[in-house]
Design a protein around this motif. Structure first.
Motif, PDB file in Angstrom:
ATOM      1  N   LEU A 113      61.578 -15.230 -32.036  1.00 29.66           N
ATOM      2  CA  LEU A 113      60.785 -16.466 -32.039  1.00 29.66           C
ATOM      3  C   LEU A 113      59.744 -16.442 -30.924  1.00 29.66           C
ATOM      4  CD1 LEU A 113      63.165 -19.468 -32.786  1.00 29.66           C
ATOM      5  CD2 LEU A 113      61.859 -18.060 -34.357  1.00 29.66           C
ATOM      6  N   GLY A 114      60.061 -15.731 -29.854  1.00 35.20           N
ATOM      7  CA  GLY A 114      59.128 -15.647 -28.744  1.00 35.20           C
ATOM      8  C   GLY A 114      57.824 -14.963 -29.101  1.00 35.20           C
ATOM      9  N   THR A 115      57.820 -14.201 -30.204  1.00 34.60           N
ATOM     10  CA  THR A 115      56.576 -13.550 -30.640  1.00 34.60           C
ATOM     11  C   THR A 115      55.642 -14.530 -31.336  1.00 34.60           C
ATOM     12  OG1 THR A 115      57.419 -12.930 -32.842  1.00 34.60           O
ATOM     13  CG2 THR A 115      57.879 -11.421 -30.996  1.00 34.60           C
ATOM     14  N   GLY A 116      56.160 -15.696 -31.709  1.00 33.60           N
ATOM     15  CA  GLY A 116      55.348 -16.685 -32.405  1.00 33.60           C
ATOM     16  C   GLY A 116      55.166 -16.412 -33.883  1.00 33.60           C
ATOM     17  N   GLN A 117      55.869 -15.402 -34.426  1.00 33.85           N
ATOM     18  CA  GLN A 117      55.647 -14.995 -35.816  1.00 33.85           C
ATOM     19  C   GLN A 117      56.741 -15.459 -36.783  1.00 33.85           C
ATOM     20  OE1 GLN A 117      54.799 -10.752 -36.088  1.00 33.85           O
ATOM     21  NE2 GLN A 117      54.154 -10.732 -33.945  1.00 33.85           N
ATOM     22  N   PHE A 118      57.838 -15.993 -36.264  1.00 29.41           N
ATOM     23  CA  PHE A 118      58.984 -16.279 -37.125  1.00 29.41           C
ATOM     24  C   PHE A 118      59.414 -17.739 -37.016  1.00 29.41           C
ATOM     25  CE2 PHE A 118      59.169 -11.777 -36.137  1.00 29.41           C
ATOM     26  CZ  PHE A 118      59.476 -11.195 -37.355  1.00 29.41           C
ATOM     27  N   ILE A 119      60.173 -18.148 -38.035  1.00 31.66           N
ATOM     28  CA  ILE A 119      60.813 -19.461 -38.083  1.00 31.66           C
ATOM     29  C   ILE A 119      62.297 -19.245 -38.338  1.00 31.66           C
ATOM     30  CG2 ILE A 119      61.016 -21.645 -39.359  1.00 31.66           C
ATOM     31  CD1 ILE A 119      58.118 -21.518 -39.996  1.00 31.66           C
ATOM     32  N   THR A 120      63.133 -20.060 -37.757  1.00 30.58           N
ATOM     33  CA  THR A 120      64.563 -19.965 -38.024  1.00 30.58           C
ATOM     34  C   THR A 120      65.190 -21.350 -37.903  1.00 30.58           C
ATOM     35  OG1 THR A 120      66.584 -18.689 -37.532  1.00 30.58           O
ATOM     36  CG2 THR A 120      65.347 -19.540 -35.659  1.00 30.58           C
ATOM     37  N   VAL A 121      66.490 -21.419 -38.067  1.00 30.36           N
ATOM     38  CA  VAL A 121      67.230 -22.654 -37.814  1.00 30.36           C
ATOM     39  C   VAL A 121      68.304 -22.373 -36.774  1.00 30.36           C
ATOM     40  CG1 VAL A 121      66.830 -23.824 -40.008  1.00 30.36           C
ATOM     41  CG2 VAL A 121      68.688 -22.185 -39.844  1.00 30.36           C
ATOM     42  N   PHE A 122      68.518 -23.342 -35.901  1.00 28.73           N
ATOM     43  CA  PHE A 122      69.535 -23.257 -34.860  1.00 28.73           C
ATOM     44  C   PHE A 122      70.365 -24.535 -34.867  1.00 28.73           C
ATOM     45  CE2 PHE A 122      66.704 -20.300 -32.282  1.00 28.73           C
ATOM     46  CZ  PHE A 122      67.575 -19.219 -32.355  1.00 28.73           C
ATOM     47  N   PRO A 123      71.610 -24.475 -34.408  1.00 29.47           N
ATOM     48  CA  PRO A 123      72.327 -25.711 -34.118  1.00 29.47           C
ATOM     49  C   PRO A 123      71.569 -26.497 -33.045  1.00 29.47           C
ATOM     50  CG  PRO A 123      73.845 -23.849 -34.181  1.00 29.47           C
ATOM     51  CD  PRO A 123      72.461 -23.276 -34.221  1.00 29.47           C
ATOM     52  N   ARG A 124      71.539 -27.800 -33.195  1.00 30.30           N
ATOM     53  CA  ARG A 124      70.785 -28.623 -32.244  1.00 30.30           C
ATOM     54  C   ARG A 124      71.299 -28.443 -30.818  1.00 30.30           C
ATOM     55  NH1 ARG A 124      67.220 -32.637 -32.648  1.00 30.30           N
ATOM     56  NH2 ARG A 124      67.507 -32.881 -34.896  1.00 30.30           N
ATOM     57  N   SER A 125      72.593 -28.191 -30.651  1.00 32.36           N
ATOM     58  CA  SER A 125      73.145 -28.033 -29.300  1.00 32.36           C
ATOM     59  C   SER A 125      72.486 -26.880 -28.560  1.00 32.36           C
ATOM     60  CB  SER A 125      74.656 -27.803 -29.371  1.00 32.36           C
ATOM     61  OG  SER A 125      74.964 -26.614 -30.096  1.00 32.36           O
ATOM     62  N   ILE A 126      72.141 -25.801 -29.267  1.00 38.35           N
ATOM     63  CA  ILE A 126      71.486 -24.664 -28.618  1.00 38.35           C
ATOM     64  C   ILE A 126      70.113 -25.071 -28.088  1.00 38.35           C
ATOM     65  CG2 ILE A 126      70.438 -22.396 -29.048  1.00 38.35           C
ATOM     66  CD1 ILE A 126      72.778 -21.704 -30.793  1.00 38.35           C
ATOM     67  N   LEU A 164      92.982 -16.272 -22.985  1.00 41.95           N
ATOM     68  CA  LEU A 164      92.486 -15.440 -24.080  1.00 41.95           C
ATOM     69  C   LEU A 164      91.817 -16.339 -25.112  1.00 41.95           C
ATOM     70  CD1 LEU A 164      95.691 -13.227 -24.492  1.00 41.95           C
ATOM     71  CD2 LEU A 164      93.669 -12.742 -23.114  1.00 41.95           C
ATOM     72  N   ILE A 165      90.512 -16.180 -25.268  1.00 40.67           N
ATOM     73  CA  ILE A 165      89.716 -17.081 -26.104  1.00 40.67           C
ATOM     74  C   ILE A 165      89.023 -16.308 -27.210  1.00 40.67           C
ATOM     75  CG2 ILE A 165      87.828 -18.764 -26.136  1.00 40.67           C
ATOM     76  CD1 ILE A 165      88.306 -19.150 -23.141  1.00 40.67           C
ATOM     77  N   GLY A 166      89.119 -16.815 -28.431  1.00 39.12           N
ATOM     78  CA  GLY A 166      88.326 -16.294 -29.535  1.00 39.12           C
ATOM     79  C   GLY A 166      87.171 -17.244 -29.795  1.00 39.12           C
ATOM     80  N   CYS A 167      85.995 -16.690 -30.084  1.00 40.90           N
ATOM     81  CA  CYS A 167      84.819 -17.556 -30.192  1.00 40.90           C
ATOM     82  C   CYS A 167      83.797 -16.953 -31.137  1.00 40.90           C
ATOM     83  CB  CYS A 167      84.203 -17.749 -28.811  1.00 40.90           C
ATOM     84  SG  CYS A 167      82.925 -19.001 -28.751  1.00 40.90           S
ATOM     85  N   SER A 168      83.226 -17.784 -31.996  1.00 40.57           N
ATOM     86  CA  SER A 168      82.165 -17.322 -32.886  1.00 40.57           C
ATOM     87  C   SER A 168      80.880 -17.115 -32.096  1.00 40.57           C
ATOM     88  CB  SER A 168      81.934 -18.333 -34.017  1.00 40.57           C
ATOM     89  OG  SER A 168      81.533 -19.581 -33.496  1.00 40.57           O
ATOM     90  N   GLU A 169      79.974 -16.309 -32.639  1.00 39.68           N
ATOM     91  CA  GLU A 169      78.770 -15.905 -31.909  1.00 39.68           C
ATOM     92  C   GLU A 169      77.860 -17.082 -31.586  1.00 39.68           C
ATOM     93  OE1 GLU A 169      74.945 -14.166 -30.872  1.00 39.68           O
ATOM     94  OE2 GLU A 169      75.348 -15.521 -32.547  1.00 39.68           O
ATOM     95  N   SER A 170      77.694 -18.003 -32.525  1.00 38.35           N
ATOM     96  CA  SER A 170      76.784 -19.115 -32.270  1.00 38.35           C
ATOM     97  C   SER A 170      77.299 -20.037 -31.169  1.00 38.35           C
ATOM     98  CB  SER A 170      76.559 -19.920 -33.556  1.00 38.35           C
ATOM     99  OG  SER A 170      77.738 -20.586 -33.963  1.00 38.35           O
ATOM    100  N   ILE A 171      78.637 -20.131 -31.022  1.00 34.30           N
ATOM    101  CA  ILE A 171      79.209 -20.954 -29.957  1.00 34.30           C
ATOM    102  C   ILE A 171      79.153 -20.223 -28.625  1.00 34.30           C
ATOM    103  CG2 ILE A 171      81.331 -22.043 -29.129  1.00 34.30           C
ATOM    104  CD1 ILE A 171      81.989 -22.699 -32.023  1.00 34.30           C
ATOM    105  N   SER A 172      79.413 -18.909 -28.642  1.00 30.00           N
ATOM    106  CA  SER A 172      79.355 -18.142 -27.398  1.00 30.00           C
ATOM    107  C   SER A 172      77.936 -18.096 -26.841  1.00 30.00           C
ATOM    108  CB  SER A 172      79.863 -16.713 -27.617  1.00 30.00           C
ATOM    109  OG  SER A 172      79.007 -15.990 -28.481  1.00 30.00           O
ATOM    110  N   SER A 173      76.930 -18.295 -27.722  1.00 31.10           N
ATOM    111  CA  SER A 173      75.536 -18.326 -27.278  1.00 31.10           C
ATOM    112  C   SER A 173      75.046 -19.743 -27.034  1.00 31.10           C
ATOM    113  CB  SER A 173      74.631 -17.664 -28.332  1.00 31.10           C
ATOM    114  OG  SER A 173      75.014 -16.336 -28.563  1.00 31.10           O
ATOM    115  N   GLY A 174      75.898 -20.739 -27.275  1.00 32.59           N
ATOM    116  CA  GLY A 174      75.482 -22.121 -27.154  1.00 32.59           C
ATOM    117  C   GLY A 174      76.280 -22.902 -26.134  1.00 32.59           C
ATOM    118  N   ILE A 175      77.298 -23.609 -26.605  1.00 37.22           N
ATOM    119  CA  ILE A 175      78.042 -24.521 -25.747  1.00 37.22           C
ATOM    120  C   ILE A 175      78.990 -23.815 -24.790  1.00 37.22           C
ATOM    121  CG2 ILE A 175      79.901 -24.798 -27.439  1.00 37.22           C
ATOM    122  CD1 ILE A 175      78.494 -27.565 -25.182  1.00 37.22           C
TER     123      ILE A 175
END
Length: 322
Positions: free
Chosen positions: A248-261, A104-115
């Motif tokens: 981001l795939g539309t080429g119209q936006f900028i964001t920040v991500f963890p480098r691991s992603i 049974l694992i709890g995980c934040s969204e940025s980690i579940s989408s990354g590492i």
């Protein structure tokens, strides 16, 4: 001998289970239905428990029952007792067959989408019959579930500012690696082709960030303020990695991500890191477990897989105890 006479020969696991169900349901009648026994049996069981420990365990009200101060103390440790028994049975099963079990694992969204995905991939290849039960949530909610033993471990982003008010002496924390934020765009963005970019050029761009109290928003604001620049307006406010990646795939936006992603998925999702320096505020990716709880062999194997994947992503992990 006093313990044996008063508790050892009189306190039964079944009685503790009855008390736990009564407390959960808030009613003797509802607990009786759940347990498939009569209400008088439930009432007598609770009464016998109160006599054994020498204290009233439940307050009876016209709305039902609720644990007293003494009842809450007994229930708290009863949860631990049943959990340790469950862990012992799982350990016996794992010793007989190390490829089975449940985690049974709890995980934040940025980690579940990354590492997390490459960790699960490695773990599932080695132990294909272990059932992984993933629960998303914010850090405070997951810590509550960890402490009441409805989660085996949680994976969160930690930092020095989180230790004082969230992590305590009852928790173990192992840092897998230090992550940092980078500015990212889709490869179709006009910025993706630039080798040099001044931060001032991005003030009027369409930024996707999360709320003002979050890591990524604070770092972006700090970077612009350090240059005496206006903080950019947020075009979209979201924590969703999937939504940001799609936009981001539309080429119209900028964001920040963890480098691991970006290290894991830049090619797959056509992302590009921009040559922008943000303030150095790393956020460790960590595994948190309950210090007073015996880890099952399945949990230990998962943690070892996480360490191996972390090494391949961001160097050698380090540990820290709360």
């Amino acid at each position: 001998m006093r313990w044996m006479d008063r508790i050892g020969r009189r306190l039964k696991l079944r009685d503790l289970h009855v008390l736990m169900v009564v407390a959960q349901r808030g009613s003797m009648a509802k607990a009786a239905r759940d347990l498939a026994i009569s209400q008088p049996v439930v009432s007598k069981t609770v009464s016998d428990l109160e006599h054994t420990v020498g204290a009233r365990l439940l307050d009876r009200t016209r709305h039902g029952v609720e644990p007293t101060l003494y009842g809450r103390a007994l229930l708290k440790h009863s949860v631990a007792i049943f959990d340790e028994l469950k862990q012992s049975v799982q350990e016996i099963e794992s010793l007989a067959d190390p490829t089975i079990g449940e985690l049974l694992i709890g995980c934040s969204e940025s980690i579940s989408s990354g590492i997390l995905p490459p960790i699960i991939q490695r773990f599932s290849q080695q132990y294909p019959h272990v059932v992984l039960d993933m629960s998303p949530g914010d850090t405070d909610a997951m810590l509550r579930k960890l402490r009441d033993r409805s989660l085996d471990l949680i994976m969160v982003r930690t930092g020095e500012d989180l230790w004082a008010d969230r992590f305590a002496e009852d928790l173990n924390l192992e840092i897998l690696f230090n992550d940092e934020l980078v500015v990212a765009v889709g490869v179709t963005s006009r910025w993706a082709r630039r080798r040099k970019i001044d931060l001032a050029e991005l003030v009027k761009e369409r930024w996707i960030l999360s709320g003002p109290d979050t890591w990524n928003h604070k770092l972006v604001a700090e970077a612009f303020q350090a240059r005496g620049l206006e903080i950019p307006d947020i075009s979209m406010k979201t924590l969703s990695v999937h939504l940001r990646t799609y936009l981001l795939g539309t080429g119209q936006f900028i964001t920040v991500f963890p480098r691991s992603i970006l290290r894991l998925y830049a090619d797959r999702f056509s992302l590009k890191v921009l040559p922008i320096d943000l303030p150095a505020r790393p956020r460790p990716v960590s595994i948190v477990t309950l210090k007073s709880r015996t880890l099952s062999p399945v949990v230990e194997r998962f943690v070892e897989c996480a360490r191996q994947v972390a090494k391949s992503v961001a160097g050698r992990p380090r540990s820290r105890k709360s």
